[in-house]
Scaffold this motif. Structure first.
Motif, PDB file in Angstrom:
ATOM      1  N   SER A 322     -10.570  42.238  60.638  1.00  0.00           N
ATOM      2  CA  SER A 322     -12.036  41.842  60.707  1.00  0.00           C
ATOM      3  C   SER A 322     -12.204  40.987  61.717  1.00  0.00           C
ATOM      4  N   THR A 323     -13.199  41.381  62.487  1.00  0.00           N
ATOM      5  CA  THR A 323     -13.536  40.613  63.890  1.00  0.00           C
ATOM      6  C   THR A 323     -13.965  39.211  63.604  1.00  0.00           C
ATOM      7  N   VAL A 324     -14.546  38.935  62.358  1.00  0.00           N
ATOM      8  CA  VAL A 324     -14.902  37.563  61.937  1.00  0.00           C
ATOM      9  C   VAL A 324     -13.925  36.868  61.139  1.00  0.00           C
ATOM     10  N   GLY A 325     -13.821  37.260  60.064  1.00  0.00           N
ATOM     11  CA  GLY A 325     -13.064  36.648  58.993  1.00  0.00           C
ATOM     12  C   GLY A 325     -13.698  35.880  58.233  1.00  0.00           C
ATOM     13  N   PRO A 326     -13.371  34.945  57.211  1.00  0.00           N
ATOM     14  CA  PRO A 326     -14.114  33.913  56.443  1.00  0.00           C
ATOM     15  C   PRO A 326     -14.342  32.731  57.332  1.00  0.00           C
ATOM     16  N   GLY A 327     -15.601  32.595  57.482  1.00  0.00           N
ATOM     17  CA  GLY A 327     -16.069  31.323  58.302  1.00  0.00           C
ATOM     18  C   GLY A 327     -15.959  31.558  59.752  1.00  0.00           C
ATOM     19  N   ARG A 328     -15.738  32.823  60.299  1.00  0.00           N
ATOM     20  CA  ARG A 328     -15.647  33.169  61.518  1.00  0.00           C
ATOM     21  C   ARG A 328     -13.987  32.671  62.263  1.00  0.00           C
ATOM     22  N   THR A 329     -13.343  32.486  61.149  1.00  0.00           N
ATOM     23  CA  THR A 329     -11.918  31.935  61.426  1.00  0.00           C
ATOM     24  C   THR A 329     -11.113  32.900  62.100  1.00  0.00           C
ATOM     25  N   PHE A 330     -11.256  34.328  61.882  1.00  0.00           N
ATOM     26  CA  PHE A 330     -10.361  35.151  62.734  1.00  0.00           C
ATOM     27  C   PHE A 330     -10.753  35.194  64.233  1.00  0.00           C
ATOM     28  N   ALA A 331     -12.043  35.043  64.747  1.00  0.00           N
ATOM     29  CA  ALA A 331     -12.175  34.883  66.128  1.00  0.00           C
ATOM     30  C   ALA A 331     -11.572  33.856  66.633  1.00  0.00           C
ATOM     31  N   ASP A 332     -11.739  32.413  66.013  1.00  0.00           N
ATOM     32  CA  ASP A 332     -11.061  31.367  66.271  1.00  0.00           C
ATOM     33  C   ASP A 332      -9.608  31.291  66.234  1.00  0.00           C
ATOM     34  N   PHE A 333      -9.071  32.060  65.360  1.00  0.00           N
ATOM     35  CA  PHE A 333      -7.672  32.151  65.326  1.00  0.00           C
ATOM     36  C   PHE A 333      -7.058  33.024  66.298  1.00  0.00           C
ATOM     37  N   ALA A 334      -7.885  34.158  66.821  1.00  0.00           N
ATOM     38  CA  ALA A 334      -7.339  34.949  67.464  1.00  0.00           C
ATOM     39  C   ALA A 334      -7.186  34.265  69.260  1.00  0.00           C
ATOM     40  N   ARG A 335      -8.314  33.383  69.317  1.00  0.00           N
ATOM     41  CA  ARG A 335      -8.123  32.621  70.562  1.00  0.00           C
ATOM     42  C   ARG A 335      -7.483  31.702  70.758  1.00  0.00           C
ATOM     43  N   ASP A 336      -6.953  30.894  69.373  1.00  0.00           N
ATOM     44  CA  ASP A 336      -6.229  29.816  69.513  1.00  0.00           C
ATOM     45  C   ASP A 336      -4.728  30.447  69.590  1.00  0.00           C
ATOM     46  N   GLU A 337      -4.649  31.760  69.230  1.00  0.00           N
ATOM     47  CA  GLU A 337      -3.051  32.356  69.307  1.00  0.00           C
ATOM     48  C   GLU A 337      -3.238  32.883  70.767  1.00  0.00           C
ATOM     49  N   ALA A 338      -4.000  33.385  71.395  1.00  0.00           N
ATOM     50  CA  ALA A 338      -3.672  33.628  72.905  1.00  0.00           C
ATOM     51  C   ALA A 338      -3.830  32.635  73.970  1.00  0.00           C
ATOM     52  N   SER A 339      -4.212  31.349  73.348  1.00  0.00           N
ATOM     53  CA  SER A 339      -3.900  29.942  74.224  1.00  0.00           C
ATOM     54  C   SER A 339      -2.367  29.584  73.974  1.00  0.00           C
ATOM     55  N   ARG A 340      -1.878  30.169  73.014  1.00  0.00           N
ATOM     56  CA  ARG A 340      -0.397  29.812  72.672  1.00  0.00           C
ATOM     57  C   ARG A 340       0.675  31.089  73.222  1.00  0.00           C
ATOM     58  N   GLY A 341      -0.267  32.024  74.032  1.00  0.00           N
ATOM     59  CA  GLY A 341       0.447  33.091  74.526  1.00  0.00           C
ATOM     60  C   GLY A 341       0.628  34.090  73.751  1.00  0.00           C
ATOM     61  N   LYS A 342      -0.262  34.583  72.809  1.00  0.00           N
ATOM     62  CA  LYS A 342       0.056  35.548  71.601  1.00  0.00           C
ATOM     63  C   LYS A 342      -1.257  36.443  72.051  1.00  0.00           C
ATOM     64  N   THR A 343      -0.907  37.648  71.722  1.00  0.00           N
ATOM     65  CA  THR A 343      -2.069  38.820  71.906  1.00  0.00           C
ATOM     66  C   THR A 343      -2.534  38.931  70.503  1.00  0.00           C
ATOM     67  N   SER A 344      -3.668  39.254  70.034  1.00  0.00           N
ATOM     68  CA  SER A 344      -4.277  39.773  68.876  1.00  0.00           C
ATOM     69  C   SER A 344      -5.296  40.834  69.223  1.00  0.00           C
ATOM     70  N   LEU A 345      -5.365  42.013  68.133  1.00  0.00           N
ATOM     71  CA  LEU A 345      -6.559  42.774  67.845  1.00  0.00           C
ATOM     72  C   LEU A 345      -7.221  42.613  66.630  1.00  0.00           C
TER      73      LEU A 345
END
Length: 584
Positions: A322-345
């Motif tokens: 999902s590009t959004v997830g519950p409460g838009r958590t997936f968009a926030d989680f992906a950006r948080d992971e990117a700040s930790r050096g990880k890639t997400s799709l």
């Protein structure tokens, strides 16, 4: 009828407060008219509910020759920021102004703005000095204070901290007190007169002859009203898949086209399709992050790749269903992971968000084989990009389809949130029924998803034999080396069903135990903000632990050679501190 293969062109647009996500829908079969329509949605749970209808409206407008730009608001969907950001009203206004400016840059001679629900007063507030060809108010929020009272009546959270802070939780989204305060001050009856000659309202019978429209009429604006009978089943139904407002869409499209034909003059400039901008870079938690809109074949699924600009070596990629997830958590989680050096799709299923629909009818379908096919298409996209290790994350129906998909060698771990293992797959509609439904849909789009027609399919499939239950997918997964984490709200029906199945002998079929974690106050839609924060903190730790194993050359290799029928004794249940963690 709209071509089901049509897909919007997803882009980023800079604003004074960051950036917004948006999608252009451009005419394919007819020349582009000199009038562009900008669509301003609502927020949070209503934005997700109305999304399918707004995409269908944008497609319909494009088919009529009118380019349409569907935007996201600040803190919503793919846009920058969060709802908690300071001066959220100014952020919303900046995004709406930027979208209209972007539309004008195409060479448009005029712009029509369509606001939906809260998008109406937000657009009026933002564009009071912006000359518009027309403003369309579709099911508008007229009085913000009354709207906030309605939201408070709908809230479901039992989170004491959220309640003390004045936060409202609805449909998996948390609406902070600062947002509620801004909304409560919105009132269409008191705003300045918009800079337009035409205002059209499409509302239920109860919303007609509203005082705010009479006030605009007294000030010289031409006001037209249309009655809608589809707003309630579209926006306020309790189903996972709202009824599409086809009649409204056709009426709004006709109105916009007629207005263009009346105002257009010869010699107007030819519109230029704006250059695509699928990539944006921004600072998130002091780290430079890049996000790229990607298209996932073969259905043209919309995906967003989040990665650190300065990537730190090879590591497992996160696949978010999902590009959004519950409460838009997936968009926030992906950006948080990117700040930790990880890639997400992260990606949307066919027919959801701005993803293409393949040959399906308007809108997407949940709990069918198509979801599993979409997951495999996303994995194939990552494989083609060179990623060799994948951690997948899904919520509810997304987690269900994630588990349904075949196990692939690249898959190292899977996290499923509130997955309904009791939910049987919807049977595939037989070809003969599908052909009849398609024929009816060509006559009247509303019949394309006729419930009476669709009821024929389950009866026919039941005659062909029983389908495998989703719990079998769990058994299959646990007989590979894929690490499994199941996360549930403590009172979720899926958890109750899982425990019953474990007691009936499923435990003895597991070659590798899964980890089960439960969260008090989470709720099925993950609407409890405190529990939700703890949940995603645990998911972050779960992936980080696996990353450490991978860098230590102890990462498990995913194998699908063990059949789901293998019966290997699993360790007994154990409990650990925090929430409740159980190894089953």
């Amino acid at each position: 009828m709209t071509d089901p293969r049509r897909r919007g062109q997803n882009i980023w647009i800079d604003t004074d407060s960051g950036f917004i996500g948006a999608a252009w829908y451009w005419p394919l079969q007819v020349p582009a008219a000199s009038t562009v329509v900008v669509i301003v949605p609502g927020i949070v749970h209503e934005e997700r509910t109305m999304n399918g209808g707004l995409v269908a409206l944008a497609e319909s407008l494009a088919d009529a020759g009118l380019p349409a730009l569907l935007m996201d608001l600040h803190g919503c969907s793919q846009s920058a920021g969060r709802l908690e950001d300071a001066d959220i009203g100014a952020c919303w206004s900046a995004g709406i102004k930027a979208a209209v400016h972007h539309a004008r840059c195409s060479g448009a001679a005029r712009v029509i703005v369509v606001g939906v629900r809260l998008g109406v007063p937000l657009a009026v507030e933002a564009l009071v000095d912006e000359p518009l060809a027309a403003l369309i108010a579709w099911a508008p929020i007229v009085n913000g204070r009354r709207y906030v009272r309605e939201l408070k009546m709908l809230q479901r959270t039992t989170d004491a901290d959220a309640a003390a802070a004045g936060t409202i939780a609805i449909g998996g989204f948390s609406i902070p007190a600062s947002v509620l305060d801004h909304i409560s001050h919105l009132d269409l009856g008191e705003v300045e007169t918009p800079a337009t000659s035409f205002v059209m309202s499409r509302e239920t019978l109860e919303g007609l002859n509203a005082p705010w429209l009479a006030r605009l009429s007294q000030r010289g604006i031409i006001v037209q009203e249309q009655i809608s009978t589809q707003i309630h089943p579209w926006l306020f139904s309790a189903t996972d898949q709202p009824t599409m407002p086809y009649e409204d869409i056709q009426a709004l499209t006709r109105w916009c086209r007629v207005l263009h034909d009346e105002q257009a003059v010869s010699g107007e400039p030819v519109l230029r399709r704006p250059m695509p901008r699928p990539v944006i870079e921004f600072v998130h938690q002091d780290v430079l992050v890049r996000e790229t809109f990607v298209e996932i074949a073969p259905s043209g699924l919309t995906g967003v790749l989040s990665e650190p600009v300065n990537a730190a070596g090879d590591h497992p990629v996160r696949l978010l269903v999902s590009t959004v997830g519950p409460g838009r958590t997936f968009a926030d989680f992906a950006r948080d992971e990117a700040s930790r050096g990880k890639t997400s799709l992260r990606f949307d299923f066919a027919g959801f968000g701005t993803s293409g629909r393949g040959d399906a009818a308007q809108g997407g379908e949940l709990y069918t084989d198509s979801g599993g096919h979409d997951v495999l298409a996303a994995i194939e996209h990552l494989r083609g990009a060179g990623y060799k290790q994948i951690y997948s994350l899904g919520f509810c129906a997304g987690a269900w389809s994630m588990m349904q998909a075949d196990v692939v060698p690249e898959l190292r771990a899977m996290v499923a949130i509130n997955v309904a293992l009791y939910r049987q797959p919807d049977p595939k509609t037989p070809d003969s029924v599908e052909r009849k439904r398609h024929l009816l849909g060509q006559i009247t789009p509303a019949l394309a998803r006729n419930r009476l027609v669709r009821r024929v399919a389950p009866r026919l499939v039941r005659l062909r034999g029983k389908r495998h239950e989703p719990v079998d997918w769990l058994v299959r997964m646990c007989n590979t080396n894929v690490r499994m984490l199941l996360a549930y709200a403590d009172l979720d029906l899926g958890l109750e069903y899982l425990n019953r199945q474990m007691d009936k002998g499923v435990r003895e079929q597991l070659g590798r135990p899964f980890t089960l974690q439960t969260y008090a106050g989470l709720g099925h839609l993950a609407e409890g903000p405190t529990a939700r924060a703890r949940l995603f903190g645990d998911i972050t730790d779960f992936f980080a632990d696996l990353d450490r194993e991978a860098t230590s050359n102890h990462a498990p290799r995913a194998k699908a050679s063990l059949a789901a029928r293998s019966r290997i004794a699993a360790p007994p249940r154990t409990k650990t501190a925090g929430g409740r963690s159980v190894r089953s």
